[in-house]
Motif scaffolding. Sequence first.
Motif, PDB file in Angstrom:
ATOM      1  N   VAL A  11       0.764  -1.220  -0.051  1.00 36.20           N
ATOM      2  CA  VAL A  11       0.603   0.051  -0.548  1.00 36.20           C
ATOM      3  C   VAL A  11       1.375   1.120  -0.323  1.00 36.20           C
ATOM      4  CG1 VAL A  11      -1.919   0.857   1.037  1.00 36.20           C
ATOM      5  CG2 VAL A  11      -2.138  -1.313   1.010  1.00 36.20           C
ATOM      6  N   ALA A  12       1.742   1.502   1.236  1.00 29.40           N
ATOM      7  CA  ALA A  12       3.507   1.968   0.739  1.00 29.40           C
ATOM      8  C   ALA A  12       3.802   3.105  -0.217  1.00 29.40           C
ATOM      9  CB  ALA A  12       4.292   1.988   2.317  1.00 29.40           C
ATOM     10  N   ALA A  13       3.713   1.528  -1.185  1.00 23.53           N
ATOM     11  CA  ALA A  13       4.857   1.644  -2.358  1.00 23.53           C
ATOM     12  C   ALA A  13       4.012   2.242  -3.108  1.00 23.53           C
ATOM     13  CB  ALA A  13       4.935   0.221  -3.351  1.00 23.53           C
ATOM     14  N   TRP A  14       2.144   1.841  -3.670  1.00 23.33           N
ATOM     15  CA  TRP A  14       1.313   2.290  -4.288  1.00 23.33           C
ATOM     16  C   TRP A  14       1.047   4.091  -3.996  1.00 23.33           C
ATOM     17  CZ3 TRP A  14      -4.158   2.886  -1.982  1.00 23.33           C
ATOM     18  CH2 TRP A  14      -4.856   3.575  -2.999  1.00 23.33           C
ATOM     19  N   LEU A  15       1.296   4.274  -2.880  1.00 25.38           N
ATOM     20  CA  LEU A  15       0.651   5.905  -2.429  1.00 25.38           C
ATOM     21  C   LEU A  15       2.406   6.787  -3.124  1.00 25.38           C
ATOM     22  CD1 LEU A  15      -0.329   5.857   0.407  1.00 25.38           C
ATOM     23  CD2 LEU A  15      -1.942   6.120  -1.515  1.00 25.38           C
ATOM     24  N   VAL A  16       3.594   6.067  -2.722  1.00 25.98           N
ATOM     25  CA  VAL A  16       4.232   6.799  -3.183  1.00 25.98           C
ATOM     26  C   VAL A  16       4.326   6.734  -4.673  1.00 25.98           C
ATOM     27  CG1 VAL A  16       7.116   6.570  -3.736  1.00 25.98           C
ATOM     28  CG2 VAL A  16       6.077   5.742  -1.232  1.00 25.98           C
ATOM     29  N   GLY A 102      -5.576   9.309 -11.726  1.00 27.01           N
ATOM     30  CA  GLY A 102      -7.242   8.561 -11.434  1.00 27.01           C
ATOM     31  C   GLY A 102      -6.546   7.568 -11.578  1.00 27.01           C
ATOM     32  N   LEU A 103      -6.484   6.863 -12.876  1.00 26.46           N
ATOM     33  CA  LEU A 103      -6.415   5.399 -12.814  1.00 26.46           C
ATOM     34  C   LEU A 103      -5.473   4.695 -12.036  1.00 26.46           C
ATOM     35  CD1 LEU A 103      -6.385   5.365 -16.759  1.00 26.46           C
ATOM     36  CD2 LEU A 103      -8.169   4.361 -14.584  1.00 26.46           C
ATOM     37  N   VAL A 104      -4.512   5.886 -11.673  1.00 26.26           N
ATOM     38  CA  VAL A 104      -3.816   4.556 -10.397  1.00 26.26           C
ATOM     39  C   VAL A 104      -3.474   4.775  -9.845  1.00 26.26           C
ATOM     40  CG1 VAL A 104      -0.867   4.697 -10.028  1.00 26.26           C
ATOM     41  CG2 VAL A 104      -1.092   5.609 -12.419  1.00 26.26           C
ATOM     42  N   TYR A 105      -4.553   5.256  -9.265  1.00 25.67           N
ATOM     43  CA  TYR A 105      -5.303   5.996  -7.961  1.00 25.67           C
ATOM     44  C   TYR A 105      -6.743   4.641  -7.515  1.00 25.67           C
ATOM     45  CZ  TYR A 105      -6.569   7.189  -3.217  1.00 25.67           C
ATOM     46  OH  TYR A 105      -7.009   7.137  -2.388  1.00 25.67           O
ATOM     47  N   ALA A 106      -7.576   4.618  -8.570  1.00 26.61           N
ATOM     48  CA  ALA A 106      -8.615   4.237  -8.069  1.00 26.61           C
ATOM     49  C   ALA A 106      -8.468   2.547  -9.160  1.00 26.61           C
ATOM     50  CB  ALA A 106      -9.716   4.991  -9.130  1.00 26.61           C
ATOM     51  N   VAL A 107      -8.118   2.085  -9.112  1.00 24.21           N
ATOM     52  CA  VAL A 107      -7.724   1.112  -9.088  1.00 24.21           C
ATOM     53  C   VAL A 107      -6.894   0.095  -8.137  1.00 24.21           C
ATOM     54  CG1 VAL A 107      -7.522  -1.024 -11.145  1.00 24.21           C
ATOM     55  CG2 VAL A 107      -8.023   0.638 -11.849  1.00 24.21           C
ATOM     56  N   PRO A 108      -5.795   0.337  -7.591  1.00 27.07           N
ATOM     57  CA  PRO A 108      -5.337  -0.446  -6.780  1.00 27.07           C
ATOM     58  C   PRO A 108      -5.979  -0.003  -5.163  1.00 27.07           C
ATOM     59  CG  PRO A 108      -3.749   1.350  -7.934  1.00 27.07           C
ATOM     60  CD  PRO A 108      -5.599   1.567  -8.319  1.00 27.07           C
ATOM     61  N   PHE A 109      -6.862   1.030  -5.243  1.00 27.28           N
ATOM     62  CA  PHE A 109      -7.589   1.314  -4.297  1.00 27.28           C
ATOM     63  C   PHE A 109      -8.801   0.443  -3.908  1.00 27.28           C
ATOM     64  CE2 PHE A 109     -11.355   3.592  -2.813  1.00 27.28           C
ATOM     65  CZ  PHE A 109     -11.054   3.600  -1.637  1.00 27.28           C
ATOM     66  N   LEU A 110      -9.315   0.020  -5.032  1.00 26.51           N
ATOM     67  CA  LEU A 110     -10.523  -0.820  -5.075  1.00 26.51           C
ATOM     68  C   LEU A 110      -9.841  -2.279  -4.383  1.00 26.51           C
ATOM     69  CD1 LEU A 110     -12.737   0.544  -8.298  1.00 26.51           C
ATOM     70  CD2 LEU A 110     -13.728   1.207  -5.650  1.00 26.51           C
ATOM     71  N   TRP A 111      -8.931  -2.398  -5.550  1.00 24.40           N
ATOM     72  CA  TRP A 111      -8.815  -4.398  -5.400  1.00 24.40           C
ATOM     73  C   TRP A 111      -8.010  -3.822  -3.541  1.00 24.40           C
ATOM     74  CZ3 TRP A 111      -7.901  -8.863  -7.347  1.00 24.40           C
ATOM     75  CH2 TRP A 111      -6.312  -9.672  -7.184  1.00 24.40           C
ATOM     76  N   VAL A 173      -1.342  12.351   0.429  1.00 25.17           N
ATOM     77  CA  VAL A 173      -0.866  11.090   0.365  1.00 25.17           C
ATOM     78  C   VAL A 173       0.659  10.714   0.868  1.00 25.17           C
ATOM     79  CG1 VAL A 173       0.065   9.792  -1.634  1.00 25.17           C
ATOM     80  CG2 VAL A 173      -1.923  11.486  -2.006  1.00 25.17           C
ATOM     81  N   VAL A 174       1.191  12.071   1.381  1.00 21.84           N
ATOM     82  CA  VAL A 174       2.921  11.548   1.355  1.00 21.84           C
ATOM     83  C   VAL A 174       2.789  11.252   3.293  1.00 21.84           C
ATOM     84  CG1 VAL A 174       5.088  12.903   2.494  1.00 21.84           C
ATOM     85  CG2 VAL A 174       4.306  13.290  -0.527  1.00 21.84           C
ATOM     86  N   TRP A 175       1.360  12.026   3.401  1.00 17.48           N
ATOM     87  CA  TRP A 175       1.628  12.275   5.655  1.00 17.48           C
ATOM     88  C   TRP A 175       0.570  10.280   5.437  1.00 17.48           C
ATOM     89  CZ3 TRP A 175       2.061  15.879   8.727  1.00 17.48           C
ATOM     90  CH2 TRP A 175       2.216  15.726  10.057  1.00 17.48           C
ATOM     91  N   THR A 176       0.249   9.654   4.631  1.00 14.62           N
ATOM     92  CA  THR A 176      -0.519   8.841   4.545  1.00 14.62           C
ATOM     93  C   THR A 176       0.847   7.062   4.352  1.00 14.62           C
ATOM     94  OG1 THR A 176      -2.664   9.451   3.614  1.00 14.62           O
ATOM     95  CG2 THR A 176      -1.770   7.334   3.802  1.00 14.62           C
ATOM     96  N   VAL A 177       1.851   7.724   3.660  1.00 13.52           N
ATOM     97  CA  VAL A 177       2.254   6.729   3.793  1.00 13.52           C
ATOM     98  C   VAL A 177       3.541   6.374   5.305  1.00 13.52           C
ATOM     99  CG1 VAL A 177       4.739   6.823   2.207  1.00 13.52           C
ATOM    100  CG2 VAL A 177       2.799   7.331   1.291  1.00 13.52           C
TER     101      VAL A 177
END
Length: 339
Positions: A11-16, A102-111, A173-177
């Motif tokens: 999850v962290a790598a995706w957010l980075v 949008g795609l890079v965020y939304a698709v992994p988010f739903l996954w 995003v950075v704070w969440t990572v």
Amino acid sequence: MAVRREPGGAVAAWLVLVAVMVGLMVIIGGMTRLTGSGLSMVEWRPLLGILPPLSQEEWARVFSLYQGSPEYRQVNTWMGLDEFRRIFWWEYLHRLWGRLIGLVYAVPFLWFLVRGSLPGRLRARFWLLLALGALQGLIGWWMVRSGLVDDPHVSPLRLAIHLSLAFVILGIVVWTVLDLRWPVSANPSRRLVRHADLCLGLVGLTVLAGALVAGLDAGRVYNTFPLMGGSLVPPDYGHLGSVWRTLVEDPGSAQFHHRLLALVAVTAGVVLPVRASRPGISGQVRAAAAVLAGLILVQSALGIATLLSVAHIDLAILHQAGAVALFVAAVVVAHRVRA
């Protein structure tokens, strides 16, 4: 059957990756602005717009639409199709990159959501990011629309809102990572937390003021430092009358506010490592504070160089990239002092 959970590192790598893409989006947006490309696409097609013109007929159609815009009629009447293509591609890349984010965020988010991989305490924040991303697309078009009516320039205020929201998204995003990797402590140094938060706030306000400078093209007036027209305060400061117009409509005032906030931010940033050097503060926090102080000095030097060069495009885009790096560093420091 137990729900399988992805490692927190995934999850962290995706957010980075998302954070890097948002940072690049800010830089691409700066290039779009500096190359005069922002009003080249006069229609908003959220789905079909992902494809560029693929035929001569389609190029002729989008150019014809542009020829009906205020920018063409008032500024670029000399422009032919070949010249139009050059400005079109920057704005197209800007919009395409937004869709990719949008795609890079939304698709992994739903996954991750379906697989139960998102920490429950942060789940609302992930939904917030999704909503802010969608809102950012709407605000982007709202900004562009302001330059397609009568005045061939986007509203400086709408530009500032658009850029500020990009930084808000980047910060969350950075704070969440950081939350995923290093949970905050229950007993941080309150003084250091307040000082780090002050630095972050000042950097954010300076970015906002810089957006108004960009929107008003204020980097091309008072191109001396440290004086403005022979004095510290521009001679015509406040000549528009109201406080609101002084804040958002006057180029000289916008540049003065940007300078003033930058000076205060530099002072706060340089003092931070001194406060972090006290006993009991971890080496990681001290290093982060030192990096922030270094970046804020570099960014200040870039800002002065950009001003003296009358907003040369290379220096201007380096200054905008520096703002992204500095803001991320300020977010990191504000989080790490809570560890």
